[in-house]
Design an enzyme around this catalytic site. Structure first.
Site: not given
Length: 317
Positions: A151, A179-182, A202-205
């Site tokens: 991100t 799908r939605v992340g953070d 940023t990273g794995l949501g």
């Protein structure tokens, strides 16, 4: 009053440089966020944000973005938006709405269209070919489909003392539709309070959402910690806790800036970021997780930059 700008990854640097020039000439924090993130969204070789971003499992590019005003706490966000040139601009526009300020899927796309935002096919031929290759690899080798979730997240401070935050992402490559992340979620992907400071992630949501680390960093800065102290404490404590209780911790990195322009970073992977303020010119740094819950930060080398440019522009077979 000092000014400052910090953003995730090497890809943010050109935008940070451009926004910093405006901030040094009394530009507004919100404009700096939009300028920085639009620069990344528009560049076709950054495959995790905007134009050129990698699509979901069905080959459709769904994008997420958010904007927050640190003076008023106004937030606007979109998730799963498609065929829209600059999701960050749509998110900023939505922050002016008292109701319905977070739109998803078709609702987000229709809002953008009805409000005159530029429509564009954001899936490039290059990104589509990368998707095709991954589909082939999955079929042949039974590989995990998931790869990449970088991100662009940014925090800005202007000479009036106002702060803003923003994020934009095409999300996890090969994610399931919807799908939605953070990234568009307040407290997880971003948070900013002009009286304290801000942070973005940023990273794995899926793992970042378990910790609400952006808010936690701002909370700790509000209790008197420096941005670096707050980042180290929040990120590495949660990394250890998640590893112990969940069994593992995915990749995550956070950047922060307080209301005097001081900044901090923490990460559990190798991570680059761009930063500038009234005391230092725009620069790219490399961060890694060190021992004793302290982040190791070093200037980027020209060799690293050259390899990066070669890698992101390498031909796709």
């Amino acid at each position: 009053m000092s000014w400052g700008m910090i953003a995730t990854w090497r890809m943010a640097h050109d935008g940070v440089t451009q926004a910093s020039e405006a901030l040094s000439n009394n530009g507004q924090a919100g404009d700096a966020i939009e300028t920085t993130i639009r620069t990344v969204e528009d560049y076709p070789y950054y495959k995790s944000v905007g134009f050129g971003g990698l699509p979901n499992a069905e080959g459709i590019l769904e994008m997420d973005a958010a904007f927050m005003d640190g003076d008023t706490f106004k937030i606007g966000a979109v998730a799963g938006i498609t065929d829209t040139k600059n999701p960050i601009s749509v998110a900023r526009k939505l922050s002016d709405e008292k109701f319905n300020s977070f739109r998803v899927g078709d609702g987000a796309t229709k809002y953008a269209m009805l409000n005159g935002f530029e429509r564009k096919n954001m899936l490039t031929q290059r990104a589509h070919r990368i998707w095709e290759k991954r589909v082939e690899e999955i079929a042949k080798s039974n590989l995990s489909p998931y790869d990449g979730h970088d991100t662009i997240g940014a925090i800005s401070l202007d000479t009036n003392g106002s702060m803003a935050a923003g994020t934009s992402s095409s999300g996890l490559f090969m994610k399931k539709p919807g799908r939605v992340g953070d990234s568009p979620l307040s407290g997880s992907g971003f948070y900013v309070d002009s009286e304290i400071g801000g942070a973005t992630a940023t990273g794995l949501g899926e793992d970042l959402m378990k910790g609400c680390l952006a808010y936690e960093i701002v909370r700790q800065m509000g209790e008197g910690k420096t941005p670096q102290e707050a980042c180290d404490q929040a990120v590495y404590t949660f990394h250890d806790t998640l590893t112990k209780r969940y069994g593992k911790a995915g990749a995550f990195s956070l950047v922060a800036m307080n209301n005097t322009g001081q900044w901090g970073v923490a990460t559990n992977v190798e991570f680059t970021f761009s930063v500038a303020n009234d005391q230092e010119k725009p620069a790219i740094y490399l961060a890694n997780m060190g021992e004793n819950h302290q982040t190791i930060i070093e200037p980027i080398t020209q060799e690293w930059l050259d390899a990066y440019e070669k890698r992101i522009k390498a031909p796709i077979d």
